[in-house]
Design an enzyme around this catalytic site. Structure first.
Site, PDB file in Angstrom:
ATOM      1  N   ALA A 110      35.103  21.030  15.824  1.00 40.78           N
ATOM      2  CA  ALA A 110      34.641  22.418  16.037  1.00 40.78           C
ATOM      3  C   ALA A 110      33.666  22.347  17.211  1.00 40.78           C
ATOM      4  O   ALA A 110      32.460  22.309  17.034  1.00 40.78           O
ATOM      5  CB  ALA A 110      33.978  22.945  14.776  1.00 40.78           C
ATOM      6  N   GLY A 114      30.165  23.041  23.353  1.00 42.99           N
ATOM      7  CA  GLY A 114      30.274  21.696  23.916  1.00 42.99           C
ATOM      8  C   GLY A 114      29.013  20.854  23.901  1.00 42.99           C
ATOM      9  O   GLY A 114      28.976  19.780  24.499  1.00 42.99           O
ATOM     10  N   GLY A 115      27.970  21.325  23.199  1.00 39.36           N
ATOM     11  CA  GLY A 115      26.720  20.555  23.154  1.00 39.36           C
ATOM     12  C   GLY A 115      26.950  19.138  22.627  1.00 39.36           C
ATOM     13  O   GLY A 115      26.519  18.148  23.235  1.00 39.36           O
ATOM     14  N   GLU A 134      38.710  23.416  19.543  1.00 41.99           N
ATOM     15  CA  GLU A 134      38.052  24.678  19.205  1.00 41.99           C
ATOM     16  C   GLU A 134      39.136  25.696  18.844  1.00 41.99           C
ATOM     17  O   GLU A 134      40.071  25.884  19.616  1.00 41.99           O
ATOM     18  CB  GLU A 134      37.202  25.156  20.401  1.00 41.99           C
ATOM     19  CG  GLU A 134      36.676  26.556  20.287  1.00 41.99           C
ATOM     20  CD  GLU A 134      35.828  26.809  19.041  1.00 41.99           C
ATOM     21  OE1 GLU A 134      34.957  25.984  18.707  1.00 41.99           O
ATOM     22  OE2 GLU A 134      36.063  27.852  18.383  1.00 41.99           O
ATOM     23  N   ARG A 139      36.412  30.652  23.338  1.00 40.77           N
ATOM     24  CA  ARG A 139      35.344  29.643  23.225  1.00 40.77           C
ATOM     25  C   ARG A 139      35.834  28.276  23.724  1.00 40.77           C
ATOM     26  O   ARG A 139      35.074  27.497  24.283  1.00 40.77           O
ATOM     27  CB  ARG A 139      34.856  29.552  21.768  1.00 40.77           C
ATOM     28  CG  ARG A 139      34.020  30.766  21.352  1.00 40.77           C
ATOM     29  CD  ARG A 139      33.606  30.720  19.881  1.00 40.77           C
ATOM     30  NE  ARG A 139      32.784  29.582  19.515  1.00 40.77           N
ATOM     31  CZ  ARG A 139      31.473  29.477  19.709  1.00 40.77           C
ATOM     32  NH1 ARG A 139      30.820  30.483  20.268  1.00 40.77           N
ATOM     33  NH2 ARG A 139      30.806  28.406  19.336  1.00 40.77           N
ATOM     34  N   ASP A 179      31.089  19.814  13.113  1.00 41.63           N
ATOM     35  CA  ASP A 179      29.854  20.587  13.304  1.00 41.63           C
ATOM     36  C   ASP A 179      30.250  22.023  12.912  1.00 41.63           C
ATOM     37  O   ASP A 179      30.651  22.816  13.743  1.00 41.63           O
ATOM     38  CB  ASP A 179      29.425  20.495  14.775  1.00 41.63           C
ATOM     39  CG  ASP A 179      28.068  21.113  15.028  1.00 41.63           C
ATOM     40  OD1 ASP A 179      27.208  21.055  14.129  1.00 41.63           O
ATOM     41  OD2 ASP A 179      27.867  21.655  16.132  1.00 41.63           O
ATOM     42  N   CYS A 232      23.833  24.123  10.791  1.00 37.07           N
ATOM     43  CA  CYS A 232      22.490  24.553  11.172  1.00 37.07           C
ATOM     44  C   CYS A 232      22.017  25.602  10.167  1.00 37.07           C
ATOM     45  O   CYS A 232      21.565  26.673  10.537  1.00 37.07           O
ATOM     46  CB  CYS A 232      22.446  25.064  12.605  1.00 37.07           C
ATOM     47  SG  CYS A 232      23.540  26.464  12.911  1.00 37.07           S
TER      48      CYS A 232
HETATM   49  N1  SAM Z   1      29.709  21.739  18.114  1.00 38.94           N
HETATM   50  C1  SAM Z   1      29.385  22.908  18.912  1.00 38.94           C
HETATM   51  C2  SAM Z   1      28.329  22.548  19.936  1.00 38.94           C
HETATM   52  O1  SAM Z   1      27.589  21.601  19.712  1.00 38.94           O
HETATM   53  O2  SAM Z   1      28.266  23.193  20.996  1.00 38.94           O
HETATM   54  C3  SAM Z   1      28.975  24.082  18.040  1.00 38.94           C
HETATM   55  C4  SAM Z   1      29.998  24.414  17.003  1.00 38.94           C
HETATM   56  S1  SAM Z   1      29.669  25.872  16.093  1.00 38.94           S
HETATM   57  C5  SAM Z   1      28.428  25.391  15.035  1.00 38.94           C
HETATM   58  C6  SAM Z   1      31.064  25.961  15.045  1.00 38.94           C
HETATM   59  C7  SAM Z   1      32.391  26.195  15.734  1.00 38.94           C
HETATM   60  O3  SAM Z   1      33.421  26.220  14.724  1.00 38.94           O
HETATM   61  C8  SAM Z   1      32.507  27.519  16.466  1.00 38.94           C
HETATM   62  O4  SAM Z   1      32.816  27.283  17.813  1.00 38.94           O
HETATM   63  C9  SAM Z   1      33.643  28.245  15.751  1.00 38.94           C
HETATM   64  O5  SAM Z   1      34.437  28.979  16.654  1.00 38.94           O
HETATM   65  C10 SAM Z   1      34.418  27.124  15.128  1.00 38.94           C
HETATM   66  N2  SAM Z   1      35.238  27.536  13.958  1.00 38.94           N
HETATM   67  C11 SAM Z   1      35.241  28.729  13.330  1.00 38.94           C
HETATM   68  N3  SAM Z   1      36.147  28.720  12.325  1.00 38.94           N
HETATM   69  C12 SAM Z   1      36.726  27.522  12.319  1.00 38.94           C
HETATM   70  C13 SAM Z   1      37.758  26.920  11.545  1.00 38.94           C
HETATM   71  N4  SAM Z   1      38.327  27.576  10.552  1.00 38.94           N
HETATM   72  N5  SAM Z   1      38.107  25.658  11.843  1.00 38.94           N
HETATM   73  C14 SAM Z   1      37.492  24.979  12.834  1.00 38.94           C
HETATM   74  N6  SAM Z   1      36.521  25.496  13.595  1.00 38.94           N
HETATM   75  C15 SAM Z   1      36.141  26.756  13.361  1.00 38.94           C
END
Ligand code: SAM
Length: 455
Positions: A110, A114-115, A134, A139, A179, A232
């Site tokens: 996830a 991209g962090g 993703e 995104r 994540d 988070c």
């Molecule tokens: N790891 C990223 C970073 O460090 O920049 C942040 C990730 S953010 C917390 C969670 C991500 O999970 C989002 O980009 C979201 O679009 C994605 N997401 C949402 N539903 C999901 C699903 N069912 N399966 C996988 N990823 C999903």
């Protein structure tokens, strides 16, 4: 500003007891700002000697630094040059717990924006394979832009449901990072808009979704490998609760001890009536350290008898496209990788990449350039892995040169020299390309990246 939901505060008071007043006071305070140096482009020491800001080390990440609220690193040319990634300080702990090694195969399930992907790549020294996935297409494109900006050579960006990836990489990854999307309580201080989306029902539905995502991990991770689950948010049902439910269904996994530095607290098995091993997970609390709320669990799969992933490198080498002749007049150092031609585009994929036909690939690797009728045009992405010494011709400016601002606006510049491709650089770090024709440097910065007033 939206106030904190009363039900949330009540719940936290019940969980934290005598710690609650300090927790509530921290949420009323200000958040900390952090940047993480991109060591694929610049060493920590070199960056600190160039940095115009007074930076303070973040204890749990050797490349991470706090900056002051009045600093504006997001608006500096060094940000454009991909020399760092602006990242919430606690979030910088996650990739450190994944601890990937150069040459491994790592999945960031996830990954947008991209962090963590960019941090994982730096820890791997750009060597090995990272699949950054993703599910949301828009995104995924932002993720690819960040991968390009930071000059990361070993990332493939996919836009897939996690379950589909397992068909392509059956139990093949050494490390997986989940994540997860979550209720975001840990970001209430930094991003008050998150407060408006909160409800107890939302936290419970997040937990169900997190568990569904985790269900794809056993199909992806090799025996003996480990995965990191992070959120988070503070809510036990999304943290220890999800890990506990996963462990109950998967006896071949156990919680690995996650080391704790100063201020980092253990997870709380008692909050979910879960197994004691949940105390090996970690929690970052805003009243205990200088960062927002985070939860991190490292889960390891027991060793099995399966052979390790076979290396396909030797077989593939003979099929490698020889592209040196088209690039040698531009570069003095040709980058390593597996050249792949997609239409007229040339990419360098990480050396060991398996067949990906049928997968939704947004970014197949480093974009090297485009074959035009009778010539080859270097790609913007390529400029992002280059330093002045890697190219035949360079126009290198100090960071306050007025020509630099003009280049970023997309203007042509007068220049003396032989005609051909020039890397435009700031303090030796590639920013983009320009082509000199009869004393004029024609600007090849992609239109979408041109800056109107920022720098
Ligand atoms: N790891 C990223 C970073 O460090 O920049 C942040 C990730 S953010 C917390 C969670 C991500 O999970 C989002 O980009 C979201 O679009 C994605 N997401 C949402 N539903 C999901 C699903 N069912 N399966 C996988 N990823 C999903």
């Amino acid at each position: 500003m939206l106030s904190l939901p009363q039900e949330f505060l009540h719940k936290m008071a019940g969980l934290l007891g005598e710690d609650y007043p300090a927790f509530a006071a921290s949420l009323a305070g200000t958040s900390c700002q952090g940047l993480r140096i991109n060591t694929l482009r610049v060493s920590v020491g070199d960056f600190l000697s160039l940095s115009p800001w007074d930076l303070t080390p973040i204890p749990w990440c050797s490349t991470g630094f706090y900056y002051r609220e009045s600093d504006r690193p997001g608006k500096h040319i060094y940000h454009f040059a991909g020399m760092y990634y602006i990242q919430e300080p606690s979030a910088m702990a996650v990739a450190e717990y994944v601890a990937p090694q150069p040459g491994e195969w790592v999945l960031d399930l996830a990954a947008a924006p991209g962090g963590k992907t960019t941090h994982l790549a730096a820890l791997m020294g750009g060597k090995g394979l990272i699949v950054a996935n993703e599910v949301h297409r828009g995104r995924a494109q932002v993720l690819a832009q960040n991968v390009e900006r930071l000059g990361i050579p070993n990332v493939i960006v996919t836009n897939e449901q996690p379950q589909r990836l397992a068909q392509y990489f059956p139990r093949q990854f050494d490390r997986v990072l989940v994540d997860a999307p979550c209720s975001g309580e840990g970001m209430f201080r930094k991003n008050p808009a998150a407060r408006g989306e909160w409800s107890p029902a939302h936290a419970f539905s997040c937990a169900e979704r997190q568990l569904r995502i985790l269900e794809s991990v056993p199909g992806l991770l090799r025996p003996g490998g480990w995965f990191v689950y992070s959120t988070c948010t503070f809510s036990p049902e999304e943290n220890e609760g999800v890990v506990s439910r996963f462990l109950a269904e998967h006896p071949d996994f156990y919680v690995e001890h996650a080391p704790r530095g100063s201020g980092v607290e253990p997870g709380r098995p008692d909050w979910v009536a879960g197994p004691e091993e949940l105390a090996r997970t970690v929690r970052f609390w805003p009243h205990r350290l200088a960062g927002e709320g985070h939860f991190i669990a490292v889960l390891r799969r027991r060793e099995g008898t399966e052979p390790r992933r076979p290396s396909s490198e030797a077989d593939r080498a003979k099929d490698y496209l020889d592209y040196r002749s088209v690039i040698e007049n531009i570069l003095s150092r040709v980058p390593q990788g597996r050249p792949v031609k997609v239409g007229h585009q040339l990419y360098l994929m990480p050396a060991d990449t398996p067949e990906l036909a049928g997968l939704k690939v947004i970014w197949p690797g480093l974009h090297v350039g485009t074959f035009k009728k009778d010539r080859f045009e270097p790609a913007h992405g390529l400029s992002r892995i280059l330093r002045a010494e890697d190219v035949r011709r360079v126009v290198d400016f100090p960071c306050d040169a007025p020509q630099l601002a003009r280049y970023l606006r997309g203007e042509a510049l007068p220049w003396d020299g032989p005609d051909g491709w020039y890397l435009v650089a700031v303090n030796g770090f590639g920013l983009g390309w320009a082509k000199l024709v009869k004393g004029v440097l024609k600007n090849h910065l992609p239109k979408g990246l041109r800056q109107t007033s920022q720098y």
